[in-house]
Design a protein around this motif. Sequence first.
Motif, PDB file in Angstrom:
ATOM      1  N   GLU A  25       3.409  13.549  41.101  1.00 17.56           N
ATOM      2  CA  GLU A  25       4.227  12.353  41.290  1.00 17.56           C
ATOM      3  C   GLU A  25       5.337  12.311  40.258  1.00 17.56           C
ATOM      4  O   GLU A  25       5.122  12.588  39.070  1.00 17.56           O
ATOM      5  CB  GLU A  25       3.346  11.106  41.170  1.00 17.56           C
ATOM      6  CG  GLU A  25       4.052   9.833  41.501  1.00 17.56           C
ATOM      7  CD  GLU A  25       3.109   8.641  41.574  1.00 17.56           C
ATOM      8  OE1 GLU A  25       3.620   7.526  41.728  1.00 17.56           O
ATOM      9  OE2 GLU A  25       1.874   8.826  41.481  1.00 17.56           O
ATOM     10  N   ASP A  26       6.540  11.964  40.705  1.00 14.82           N
ATOM     11  CA  ASP A  26       7.639  11.703  39.776  1.00 14.82           C
ATOM     12  C   ASP A  26       8.336  10.411  40.226  1.00 14.82           C
ATOM     13  O   ASP A  26       7.785   9.648  41.009  1.00 14.82           O
ATOM     14  CB  ASP A  26       8.588  12.899  39.662  1.00 14.82           C
ATOM     15  CG  ASP A  26       9.259  13.276  40.967  1.00 14.82           C
ATOM     16  OD1 ASP A  26       9.304  12.427  41.871  1.00 14.82           O
ATOM     17  OD2 ASP A  26       9.747  14.404  41.073  1.00 14.82           O
ATOM     18  N   ASP A  27       9.540  10.169  39.726  1.00 12.25           N
ATOM     19  CA  ASP A  27      10.201   8.888  39.972  1.00 12.25           C
ATOM     20  C   ASP A  27      10.508   8.615  41.440  1.00 12.25           C
ATOM     21  O   ASP A  27      10.416   7.476  41.892  1.00 12.25           O
ATOM     22  CB  ASP A  27      11.521   8.820  39.189  1.00 12.25           C
ATOM     23  CG  ASP A  27      11.268   8.827  37.688  1.00 12.25           C
ATOM     24  OD1 ASP A  27      10.157   8.453  37.277  1.00 12.25           O
ATOM     25  OD2 ASP A  27      12.185   9.199  36.936  1.00 12.25           O
ATOM     26  N   LYS A  68       8.489   5.537  48.027  1.00 13.38           N
ATOM     27  CA  LYS A  68       8.833   6.862  47.511  1.00 13.38           C
ATOM     28  C   LYS A  68       8.742   7.848  48.661  1.00 13.38           C
ATOM     29  O   LYS A  68       8.026   7.612  49.629  1.00 13.38           O
ATOM     30  CB  LYS A  68       7.868   7.299  46.403  1.00 13.38           C
ATOM     31  CG  LYS A  68       7.983   6.509  45.131  1.00 13.38           C
ATOM     32  CD  LYS A  68       7.077   7.086  44.067  1.00 13.38           C
ATOM     33  CE  LYS A  68       7.194   6.310  42.771  1.00 13.38           C
ATOM     34  NZ  LYS A  68       6.397   6.915  41.708  1.00 13.38           N
TER      35      LYS A  68
END
Length: 76
Positions: A25-27, A68
């Motif tokens: 997971e990232d931004d 996201k």
Amino acid sequence: MKDLIETIVKPLVNHPEQVHVDVLEDDQRITYQLSVHQTDMGKVIGKQGRVAKAIRTVVYAAGTSQHKKIFLEIKE
């Protein structure tokens, strides 16, 4: 989401104990990396990728509330 992927995939394969889902997971995105036993790879992908496409459709629909981009990768 990880549990959802495992719930979908485990009944499809001969070696459900070797189904693993890793989460990266990232931004802006969440990537789920699905790994199964080598002999079960064809069952998860399906003819012309139809099973994999169906799994991705369910995962993407369930993940719309997370704001996201969601990706599902099937690793060998």
